[in-house]
Design a protein around this motif. Structure first.
Motif, PDB file in Angstrom:
ATOM      1  N   TYR A 179     -14.586  -2.553 -61.356  1.00  0.00           N
ATOM      2  CA  TYR A 179     -14.687  -2.280 -59.923  1.00  0.00           C
ATOM      3  C   TYR A 179     -15.882  -3.041 -59.342  1.00  0.00           C
ATOM      4  N   ASN A 180     -15.666  -3.629 -58.178  1.00  0.00           N
ATOM      5  CA  ASN A 180     -16.705  -4.399 -57.502  1.00  0.00           C
ATOM      6  C   ASN A 180     -17.348  -3.525 -56.425  1.00  0.00           C
TER       7      ASN A 180
ATOM      8  N   GLU B 195     -16.998  -4.199 -52.500  1.00  0.00           N
ATOM      9  CA  GLU B 195     -15.840  -3.807 -51.696  1.00  0.00           C
ATOM     10  C   GLU B 195     -16.127  -2.519 -50.921  1.00  0.00           C
ATOM     11  N   HIS B 196     -16.913  -1.616 -51.522  1.00  0.00           N
ATOM     12  CA  HIS B 196     -17.250  -0.382 -50.810  1.00  0.00           C
ATOM     13  C   HIS B 196     -18.188  -0.646 -49.636  1.00  0.00           C
TER      14      HIS B 196
ATOM     15  N   ARG C 257     -12.646   4.500 -65.805  1.00  0.00           N
ATOM     16  CA  ARG C 257     -11.865   4.256 -64.586  1.00  0.00           C
ATOM     17  C   ARG C 257     -12.517   3.217 -63.690  1.00  0.00           C
ATOM     18  N   TRP C 258     -13.833   3.088 -63.757  1.00  0.00           N
ATOM     19  CA  TRP C 258     -14.543   2.194 -62.841  1.00  0.00           C
ATOM     20  C   TRP C 258     -14.848   0.835 -63.473  1.00  0.00           C
TER      21      TRP C 258
END
Length: 564
Positions: free
Chosen positions: A171-172, A175-176, A167-168
């Motif tokens: 993902y960057n 961004e969090h 799922r990840w």
């Protein structure tokens, strides 16, 4: 001859060092030595074979697995390479960090139209029919202005089973960090605003006493915790909540301490094992590391701890701000003073009662051993152990209310029984929950019973007298009935005799059949006759009765004496 020499020559394109000829046939002596070497390798007396990579080959592998096909290695060298996955047939999957590129190429922007680019926007990575930009009035092909940047050329990614379900992936994490920075700015603004309000209240003199002293960091944590109100402690939504059932992972599970299925029961829902799992092993409960939940619950200071907790709850209900975890020393001192005061109060109350009413001599009773060893009650028993005289057995009490009398009744419902009906004995009433009428009700019930008995007698007296003709006709009918009974009795006697004769014949035939079957069973199977001419018909009642009478029952204890 020339043609033969050409056919035997090796091909020019093939390798000269490896021959494709069939291996020479082994002699009997070589075959025996090979087998002996294999046996020694299996026993461990000889070193195992080594493949081209230096790995040992297990001598216990069967020959049909370890033998190398001729098309893989014609030299027949010992190897297991043909059993391993072939590298040329393995699929090459993308790594977990690879993902599709987003956005456009910002480092290289074209300033003029390039041949083969999109006629609408000027990007080189797609055509006009695939362009996602709005259609321009005059395309970039003719104007040569506002050339759109090129999109990234997306790679052809092929993931394995786990990569497809990650799922990840893509993902960057940066961004969090934007969200973290946003919340930190909001938190800083709240702190500055709170500090300003506090300075304004101190300057105006409104804030005289600070009720609670805790850090601002603890205030802002656990914002969404539910409100909890435990006895003895004022909890609000900003307090931390402890996690239940925490344990050290190195501990042995309760259900693994004794694998005997007849040992202590383990409840998987509550994770409790109340009994001692080492009860039947002969180990001392004090020596083992775990002796059950009940052993821990009722040993040491557990009972006193529970009593202290109960006292803390009762004190909190009466207005005292005490808590077992928050103020243990204060609670312990308060509980000790409470016990001393309670004992003093009981002693004073006892002394005051004895001074007022007396009876101190009755409290000086003999020891319990003397009281329980002998009594003055006389009881006489029979030889069977039943009580003949003296102490009688107490009547067992039920869970229902007994001797409850309602509506002026002196007896309970069910104390009277007559003609299949229950009622009240005091008034002979058969209606439940009726009002008692006493002796008058009894007299009315008795008169009603008499009237019911006298009615059939009166009906007999009220019948008309019969004439001589009717009396004569009744006598003739009785004579005919008697004659019919005699004839029917004689007929039934004859039928019974016939049935008995038929039954005797059927018994004789059944005995003959059993003897015939016994003789046939003693013969050899190949010499037994066929039953093709056997008559097939429905058996009669006499034959079925004879079969039942002659049938042997293995569960009958007297079956062995039937043939004697």
């Amino acid at each position: 001859m020339a043609s033969g020499t050409v056919m035997n020559a090796t091909p020019s394109g093939g390798s000269n060092d490896v021959s494709l000829e069939e291996p020479k046939k082994m002699t009997r002596e070589d075959w025996r030595k090979k087998k002996e070497l294999e046996e020694q390798r299996k026993l461990g007396n000889a070193p195992a074979e080594v493949d081209e990579e230096g790995k040992d080959i297990n001598p216990h592998i069967p020959q049909y697995i370890s033998s190398v096909p001729w098309y893989i290695d014609p030299s027949k060298r010992p190897t297991l390479k043909h059993q391993r996955p072939q590298p040329e047939k393995q699929k090459q999957y993308s790594s977990s960090g690879d993902w599709y590129k987003r956005g456009v190429q910002e480092h290289a922007v074209a300033t003029r139209y390039r041949k083969g680019a999109c006629e609408n926007c000027g990007a080189l990575t797609h055509k006009k029919k695939d362009c996602m930009e709005r259609p321009r009035k005059v395309g970039a092909k003719y104007t040569g202005m506002n050339i759109a940047p090129d999109e990234h050329v997306q790679p052809q990614l092929m993931f394995d089973y786990d990569g497809k379900r990650d799922r990840w992936n893509g993902y960057n994490p940066e961004e969090h960090m934007k969200i973290v920075e946003e919340y930190s700015k909001v938190d800083l603004a709240k702190r500055t605003l709170k500090a300003q309000k506090l300075q304004e209240e101190l300057a105006s003199g409104k804030l005289e006493q600070v009720e609670r002293d805790h850090n601002s960091e603890d205030e802002d944590e656990d914002k969404y915790a539910d409100d909890i109100d435990m006895p003895g402690q004022n909890f609000d939504s900003k307090r931390r909540i402890t996690v239940r059932n925490l344990r050290i992972r190195e501990d042995i599970a309760k259900y693994l301490r004794n694998l005997d299925p007849n040992s202590a029961y383990y409840d998987p829902k509550t994770r409790a094992m109340r009994e001692n799992p080492y009860a039947n092993t002969g180990k001392n409960p004090d020596e083992v590391g775990y002796a059950g939940d009940n052993f821990v619950r009722y040993t040491g200071d557990t009972i006193s701890m529970a009593q202290t907790q109960l006292f803390a709850w009762e004190a909190y209900d009466k207005g005292s701000e005490v808590h077992l975890q928050a103020d243990p020393t204060k609670l312990e001192l308060l509980y000790k003073s409470f016990k001393v005061k309670k004992e003093d109060f009981k002693a004073q109350q006892k002394e005051s009662i004895l001074e007022k009413y007396g009876g101190q001599e009755h409290l000086d009773a003999p020891p319990a051993e003397l009281l329980l060893a002998q009594t003055e009650d006389y009881v006489e028993y029979s030889r069977h152990g039943t009580v003949i005289k003296g102490q009688e057995k107490a009547i067992a009490c039920s869970k229902y209310e007994e001797d409850v009398k309602i509506n002026n009744h002196t007896c309970i419902w069910g104390s009277y029984w007559k003609e299949g009906k229950w009622g009240y004995k005091c008034c002979h009433s058969f209606v439940k929950y009726s009002y008692c009428t006493g002796e008058a009700g009894k007299e009315i019930a008795n008169t009603e019973a008499r009237l019911l008995e006298e009615q059939p007698r009166e009906e007999e007296h009220m019948t008309k007298p019969k004439t001589l003709m009717e009396i004569h006709q009744e006598k003739q009918k009785e004579k005919k009935k008697k004659k019919h009974k005699r004839s029917s009795n004689s007929d039934s006697e004859g039928e019974e005799k016939k049935k008995q004769e038929k039954l005797k014949k059927a018994l004789n035939a059944e005995e003959a059949r059993l003897l015939h079957v016994k003789e046939i069973m003693q013969l050899d199977e190949r010499k037994r006759p066929y039953n093709s001419l056997y008559e097939t018909r429905e058996p009669t009642e006499e034959e079925m009765e004879a079969y039942r009478m002659k049938r042997q029952r293995p569960d009958d204890p007297m079956a062995s004496f039937l043939g004697q």
